[in-house]
Design an enzyme around this catalytic site. Sequence first.
Site, PDB file in Angstrom:
ATOM      1  N   SER A  26       0.921   3.780   2.268  1.00 34.32           N
ATOM      2  CA  SER A  26       0.927   4.506   3.532  1.00 34.32           C
ATOM      3  C   SER A  26       2.299   5.057   3.905  1.00 34.32           C
ATOM      4  O   SER A  26       2.396   5.937   4.754  1.00 34.32           O
ATOM      5  CB  SER A  26       0.424   3.604   4.666  1.00 34.32           C
ATOM      6  OG  SER A  26       1.335   2.550   4.915  1.00 34.32           O
ATOM      7  N   LYS A  47       5.580   0.763   9.379  1.00 32.69           N
ATOM      8  CA  LYS A  47       5.380   2.180   9.705  1.00 32.69           C
ATOM      9  C   LYS A  47       6.678   2.732  10.285  1.00 32.69           C
ATOM     10  O   LYS A  47       7.653   2.012  10.491  1.00 32.69           O
ATOM     11  CB  LYS A  47       4.255   2.359  10.736  1.00 32.69           C
ATOM     12  CG  LYS A  47       2.912   1.738  10.368  1.00 32.69           C
ATOM     13  CD  LYS A  47       2.177   2.513   9.309  1.00 32.69           C
ATOM     14  CE  LYS A  47       0.819   1.869   9.020  1.00 32.69           C
ATOM     15  NZ  LYS A  47       0.143   2.509   7.873  1.00 32.69           N
ATOM     16  N   SER A  76      -2.774   6.795   5.916  1.00 38.55           N
ATOM     17  CA  SER A  76      -2.123   5.807   6.767  1.00 38.55           C
ATOM     18  C   SER A  76      -3.034   5.384   7.907  1.00 38.55           C
ATOM     19  O   SER A  76      -3.552   6.215   8.652  1.00 38.55           O
ATOM     20  CB  SER A  76      -0.812   6.376   7.342  1.00 38.55           C
ATOM     21  OG  SER A  76      -0.234   5.477   8.264  1.00 38.55           O
ATOM     22  N   SER A 109       0.837  -1.206   0.000  1.00 38.89           N
ATOM     23  CA  SER A 109       0.000   0.000   0.000  1.00 38.89           C
ATOM     24  C   SER A 109       0.866   1.247   0.000  1.00 38.89           C
ATOM     25  O   SER A 109       2.097   1.181   0.108  1.00 38.89           O
ATOM     26  CB  SER A 109      -0.925   0.004   1.226  1.00 38.89           C
ATOM     27  OG  SER A 109      -0.174   0.262   2.403  1.00 38.89           O
TER      28      SER A 109
END
Length: 263
Positions: free
Chosen positions: A43, A103, A211, A41
């Site tokens: 994010s 992250k 996100s 993705s």
Amino acid sequence: MADSTVPKKDGIWETIKTVFWALVIAGIFRTLFFQPFWIPSGSMKDTLLIGDFLFVNKMAYGYAAVSCPFAACPISGRILGSDPERGDVVVFRHPTRNVDFIKRVIGLPGDTIQMRGGRLWLNGEEVPVTPAPDFVETKEQQGPQGLVPRCVNDPVAQGDDCIKQRFTEELPGGASHSILNIVDGWVADDTPTFTVPEGQYFFMGDNRDNSEDLRFPQEIGGLGFVPAEYLIGRADRIMFSSAGRSLLYFWTWRPDRFFKAVE
């Protein structure tokens, strides 16, 4: 003289044993030291793009992952190593959903964190940001999931430039990285103050308006704080990158991202 037509059973057995132990060693290596991870993705744009492939350094923090059959159980045990630092890009197991996320570490145990007007406040002080050139990508489906990026300049036709505002954010300690902004006044641009519990961490994505992170609580499907035992490892370097929906689409490979350090 030996009959050369007789099958060499010992040789075949030795080959089987060699292959077996090679697979065992490869499995141990993957379990203890490195784990492949494919970015699914957007994010973490523009640090990581959909289709980036990297190996996660599982020993960076001294955690050796083990299999976990349940959604809400740790996946690792601490054996040695350092603690995560602000700014590290980390792969971890979601504490409740049994899937892997990637992250950036924003908050350490004891930190207070808040978003005000789309700006990050850490321990009562606004984290400085510096404007950077816009991040521009093509408005098109990306990766196997066919995700379409959001843009500051929406509506944008397929194939046209999709623009996001880009800033350089500098965390305490000197670690700096790019962050993106898509829209002002987004739902997570203003938050309550979070206090990171002991033994846990606060993660956010660099693509701040795209996100799913701690700004959304677990009660509504968000991330929440991540306990240390759910950390898998640190992302240090991109090994390969493809912008297409399949690795076979060699014309979509991004050689400029091969072996690029993750910062």
